[in-house]
Scaffold this active site. Sequence first.
Site, PDB file in Angstrom:
ATOM      1  N   GLU A 177      -3.785 -17.523  -3.046  1.00 35.63           N
ATOM      2  CA  GLU A 177      -4.430 -17.672  -4.358  1.00 35.63           C
ATOM      3  C   GLU A 177      -5.894 -18.090  -4.257  1.00 35.63           C
ATOM      4  OE1 GLU A 177      -2.618 -20.569  -6.987  1.00 35.63           O
ATOM      5  OE2 GLU A 177      -3.835 -19.930  -8.674  1.00 35.63           O
ATOM      6  N   LYS A 219      -2.459 -13.676  -5.259  1.00 35.42           N
ATOM      7  CA  LYS A 219      -2.491 -14.267  -6.615  1.00 35.42           C
ATOM      8  C   LYS A 219      -3.938 -14.503  -7.016  1.00 35.42           C
ATOM      9  CE  LYS A 219      -0.878 -18.208  -9.303  1.00 35.42           C
ATOM     10  NZ  LYS A 219       0.242 -19.079  -9.625  1.00 35.42           N
TER      11      LYS A 219
HETATM   12  P1  13P Z   1      -2.370 -20.964 -14.506  1.00 39.64           P
HETATM   13  O1  13P Z   1      -1.593 -19.716 -14.794  1.00 39.64           O
HETATM   14  O2  13P Z   1      -2.173 -22.051 -15.530  1.00 39.64           O
HETATM   15  O3  13P Z   1      -3.790 -20.703 -14.183  1.00 39.64           O
HETATM   16  O4  13P Z   1      -1.763 -21.580 -13.205  1.00 39.64           O
HETATM   17  C1  13P Z   1      -1.510 -20.740 -12.138  1.00 39.64           C
HETATM   18  C2  13P Z   1      -1.431 -21.555 -10.934  1.00 39.64           C
HETATM   19  O5  13P Z   1      -0.456 -21.568 -10.273  1.00 39.64           O
HETATM   20  C3  13P Z   1      -2.602 -22.347 -10.561  1.00 39.64           C
HETATM   21  O6  13P Z   1      -2.504 -22.679  -9.222  1.00 39.64           O
END
Ligand code: 13P
Length: 340
Positions: A177, A219
Amino acid sequence: MNLQELIKTAKILVAGDKGLLAMDESNPTCNKRFAALGIPQTPEVRCAYREMIVTTRGLSESISGAILYDETICQQLKDGTPFVKAIINAGIIPGIKVDAGAKELAGHPGEKITEGLDGLQDRLMEYFQTGIRFAKWRAVIAIGNGIPTRGCIEANAHALARYAALCQECGLVPVVEPEVLMDGGHTLEQCFKVTEEVLHTVFNQLYRQGVMLEGMILKPNMVLPGLICLKQVSSEDVADATVKCLLRAVPAAVPGIAFLSGGQSSELASARLNAMNVRFKSRLPWALAFSFARAIQQPALEIWQGKEANVLEAQKALYHRAKCNQAARLGEYTAKMERS
Ligand code: 13P
């Protein structure tokens, strides 16, 4: 390392019309969201909140995997079932957030580096033993005056790649991510440029660390104008920019892309994911799915308010958001679904 198992798990996580539910807010983040609604910020209340989420009937119709926070792994439902077991029983693959949060990056004012590599291998092996099958690490990249710098992008990409390689070695699918933040007045074009650079750097590092692309999930953020940018754009424009950026930077071997919501409203997150799938689904090498926290949970949290009496109504709201995003995966989400 069992490569076939990793590939299989990664495929299941983004198969069909399902997506991930991120319910892995760290204690400070969870407490902040509770405090905004006057909900007490204790381990017991956080546990009750997570129990409300995982006992939502039919959640596995639209959710393939749930990302937990370490505190939740150690907690149980009221009937004594450990959370990981409850999630597996519900037909959902349990995952875990394993980074230790984003800290100030030395020598880089306004920028952050995600920590947590020390001792990570031991933690991953323990998580695997509990039944966890995937793990998440979030890096944050801010856009602003003179930032992001190469120093910040490279440091975070390197950490993401080292975490991902360790995950695969321990039998866990890494959910990688790199989040380009929405905060600020930057334009869609600036977000595109930064996201493209970040993704190229991340995949370069993943390659250098020998990460098997077929056994991971990306992600990312959607490509969006900053929250206070005066020029906001349509869902179709977001869809076009996001897919164009991903096609340039994400290798076809990656099975799926599961977006974070990043502070968009629940409805906009669904509408934008939907627009991507309407316009491009049949022509993409990877699945376009969701891994939302706020955009799935927020309406339910606001209804729940920390009260047992509100559990069923909150669960209805959670189920509804998960269903809206399931429809968005198919390109079948409509504004009408919000009124039904
Ligand atoms: P949000 O969808 O609230 O941005 O959170 C995703 C997430 O896992 C942040 O690390």
